[in-house]
Design a protein around this motif. Structure first.
Motif, PDB file in Angstrom:
ATOM      1  N   LYS A  10       0.816  -1.220   0.000  1.00 61.63           N
ATOM      2  CA  LYS A  10       0.000   0.000   0.000  1.00 61.63           C
ATOM      3  C   LYS A  10       0.847   1.266   0.000  1.00 61.63           C
ATOM      4  CE  LYS A  10      -1.025   1.174   4.855  1.00 61.63           C
ATOM      5  NZ  LYS A  10      -0.730   0.177   5.887  1.00 61.63           N
TER       6      LYS A  10
ATOM      7  N   GLY B 221       6.001   0.223  10.011  1.00 58.74           N
ATOM      8  CA  GLY B 221       5.968   1.419  10.844  1.00 58.74           C
ATOM      9  C   GLY B 221       7.306   2.037  11.139  1.00 58.74           C
TER      10      GLY B 221
ATOM     11  N   GLU C  55       6.970  -5.762   7.948  1.00 56.99           N
ATOM     12  CA  GLU C  55       6.133  -5.308   6.826  1.00 56.99           C
ATOM     13  C   GLU C  55       6.328  -3.810   6.651  1.00 56.99           C
ATOM     14  OE1 GLU C  55       2.168  -7.944   7.984  1.00 56.99           O
ATOM     15  OE2 GLU C  55       2.308  -5.840   8.531  1.00 56.99           O
TER      16      GLU C  55
ATOM     17  N   GLY D 283       6.805  -0.329   4.808  1.00 53.35           N
ATOM     18  CA  GLY D 283       6.567   0.343   3.547  1.00 53.35           C
ATOM     19  C   GLY D 283       7.402   1.614   3.493  1.00 53.35           C
ATOM     20  N   ARG D 284       7.028   2.535   4.360  1.00 49.25           N
ATOM     21  CA  ARG D 284       7.653   3.854   4.384  1.00 49.25           C
ATOM     22  C   ARG D 284       9.184   3.801   4.460  1.00 49.25           C
ATOM     23  NH1 ARG D 284       4.827   7.804   6.999  1.00 49.25           N
ATOM     24  NH2 ARG D 284       3.761   6.068   8.001  1.00 49.25           N
TER      25      ARG D 284
ATOM     26  N   HIS E  25       3.138   6.154   0.743  1.00 46.75           N
ATOM     27  CA  HIS E  25       1.837   6.682   1.173  1.00 46.75           C
ATOM     28  C   HIS E  25       1.586   8.067   0.569  1.00 46.75           C
ATOM     29  CE1 HIS E  25       1.931   3.342   3.919  1.00 46.75           C
ATOM     30  NE2 HIS E  25       3.043   3.790   4.478  1.00 46.75           N
TER      31      HIS E  25
HETATM   32  C1  LIG Z   1       0.320   0.322   6.652  1.00 46.84           C
HETATM   33  C2  LIG Z   1       0.788  -0.984   7.158  1.00 46.84           C
HETATM   34  C3  LIG Z   1       2.133  -1.332   7.045  1.00 46.84           C
HETATM   35  C4  LIG Z   1       3.187  -0.410   6.497  1.00 46.84           C
HETATM   36  O1  LIG Z   1       3.325   0.744   7.253  1.00 46.84           O
HETATM   37  P1  LIG Z   1       4.648   1.649   7.073  1.00 46.84           P
HETATM   38  O2  LIG Z   1       4.448   2.750   8.061  1.00 46.84           O
HETATM   39  O3  LIG Z   1       4.624   2.128   5.666  1.00 46.84           O
HETATM   40  O4  LIG Z   1       5.807   0.795   7.356  1.00 46.84           O
HETATM   41  C5  LIG Z   1       2.503  -2.590   7.453  1.00 46.84           C
HETATM   42  N1  LIG Z   1       1.616  -3.466   7.968  1.00 46.84           N
HETATM   43  C6  LIG Z   1       0.307  -3.162   8.104  1.00 46.84           C
HETATM   44  C7  LIG Z   1      -0.616  -4.177   8.670  1.00 46.84           C
HETATM   45  C8  LIG Z   1      -0.147  -1.907   7.710  1.00 46.84           C
HETATM   46  O5  LIG Z   1      -1.435  -1.603   7.871  1.00 46.84           O
END
Ligand SMILES: *Cc1c(COP(=O)(O)O)cnc(C)c1O
Length: 419
Positions: free
Chosen positions: A57, A226, A265, A267-268, A363
């Protein structure tokens, strides 16, 4: 934080040509930077049974997913379209959704994803569909056991919508086991954009402790995403080496025979610093404030207005170094929240100048909307050799009309009789 010096010099070298050739606005991602972060992440955790599942995402573009898959990452998906997007690049998929339908659960399982349920309601659905898999993940909400890591962005766990309350975890797992679950994963994510080790270590400790007292074998601890990045000048980056060392120490202290894989997990952290939103000044205006009007809007960068306290550095790379003036940088939306920067110091810029909005690799485009008929911008990928690839075209008016252009379907109500 202002973008890295390396990215800055790579970008400056090509920016005027890119803006000329592709037009503005655009998102541009730095392949070399993404590769460097992915490589450093992998190196930091070398020797541990660890795996990163990039959170689709954050930056759902095939060109980016292909790159990250080449680093051995799996993908964390939260919807079926995300699974479809990620599946060509990896078979190793997580499905970490919440408030999920039976249809989604079944489709994710048949796509071969490792499904993590967010609530016992999802287990009810799997049981009713006679589709309980042998391996299932459980998202845990630690409730009041958790410190207040990041109430601002995420809310405190005891008020959050996510996860199975930790007090109920063993009952839910036991029920799942009675319906055929043989091995489990535990998941926890309770904060976002943190630049300290604590939230990750808290999750790891609590999950490891729970895992050792469940009646079902736990093969995987997913400490979520996160991990944060510095958005403001002067903010310290997260110390990955220290985090990895702390995780190593914990794993070493686990009892023999207890060696679940640790999964992330993020992303950022992977792509956030390696993207910029580039926009051109289209109007200079003097109102009660000095206003710089640009050719994009906060539609393209919704996170800048939907989360409190969000800051994206804005710079004018070719504006020279005349004394700065304090300006608002605004788009064209008919709402006053449309401000990419408020009361910021920028060197004097005029019509035609390029502005760069930093740290928009995660994001950002993914959250864009078409409110006010302001269409979503194109995405470009800057390769290490200086070439630039269009990896998503800009939306067109045809796209805007695409969901309106169809055979009308009309449901006529039976005539209701009132007498
Ligand atoms: C949004 C989300 C992430 C990624 O969050 P980042 O802040 O981009 O690392 C990982 N796992 C879950 C379940 C999420 O909802």
């Amino acid at each position: 934080m202002p973008m890295s010096d390396d990215f800055d010099s790579r970008l400056r070298a090509v920016l005027p040509h890119v803006a000329e050739r592709f037009g503005t606005p655009f998102y541009l991602y730095d392949a070399a930077g993404i590769d460097a972060t992915a490589t450093a992440f992998t190196a930091a955790f070398a020797g541990l049974d660890c795996r990163e599942y990039f959170a689709v995402k954050a930056l759902p573009n095939p060109a980016i997913l292909r790159r990250l898959a080449a680093h051995g990452f799996g993908f964390d998906c939260s919807s079926l379209p995300e699974i479809e997007l990620a599946r060509p690049f990896s078979r190793d998929l997580f499905f970490t959704s919440n408030n999920t339908t039976t249809a989604e659960l079944l489709a994710a399982l048949s796509a071969g994803a490792f499904v993590t349920i967010d609530d016992e309601a999802a287990l009810d659905k799997l049981i009713a569909a006679d589709a309980v898999p042998a391996t299932l993940g459980f998202r845990v909400n630690p409730g009041r056991l958790a410190p207040d890591f990041d109430a601002k962005l995420f809310g405190h766990p005891h008020t959050a919508k996510f996860g199975i309350p930790v007090e109920r975890l063993s009952a839910v797992c036991a029920r799942a086991a009675r319906h055929g679950v043989r091995s489990a994963g535990l998941h926890m994510m309770i904060a976002a954009n943190f630049r300290t080790a604590e939230p990750t270590l808290f999750a790891l400790d609590l999950l490891a402790e729970q895992a050792q007292r469940l009646g079902v074998e736990v093969t995987l601890l997913n400490v979520g995403g996160g991990m944060g990045i510095p958005y403001r000048p002067g903010e310290e980056p997260l110390d990955l080496t220290a985090l990895a060392a702390a995780i190593r120490a914990r794993v070493a202290a686990w009892p023999t025979g207890f060696r679940p894989r640790i999964c992330f997990e993020n992303g950022r952290y992977m792509t956030g610093p390696h993207g910029v939103l580039v926009t051109r000044v289209i109007n200079r205006m003097s109102k009660y404030r000095e206003v710089v009007g640009v050719d994009t809007t906060v539609n393209a960068l919704l996170r800048s207005v939907v989360y409190p306290g969000v800051h994206h550095q804005v710079t004018a790379p070719f504006a020279g170094d005349a004394p700065a003036e304090t300006v608002d940088v605004v788009g064209s939306l008919c709402t006053d929240i449309d401000r990419l920067a408020a009361q910021r110091d920028l060197p004097p810029v005029g019509e035609g100048d390029l502005l760069v909005v930093h740290d928009t690799g995660a994001h950002a485009h993914a959250m864009a909307s078409v409110y006010n008929g302001r269409l979503r911008p194109q995405e470009l990928l800057l390769h290490a050799d200086g070439s630039v690839e269009l990896i998503r075209r800009a939306e067109t008016v045809d796209d805007y009309f695409a969901t309106l252009d169809f055979e009308p379907r009309i449901l006529r109500m039976a005539a209701t009789s009132t007498r």
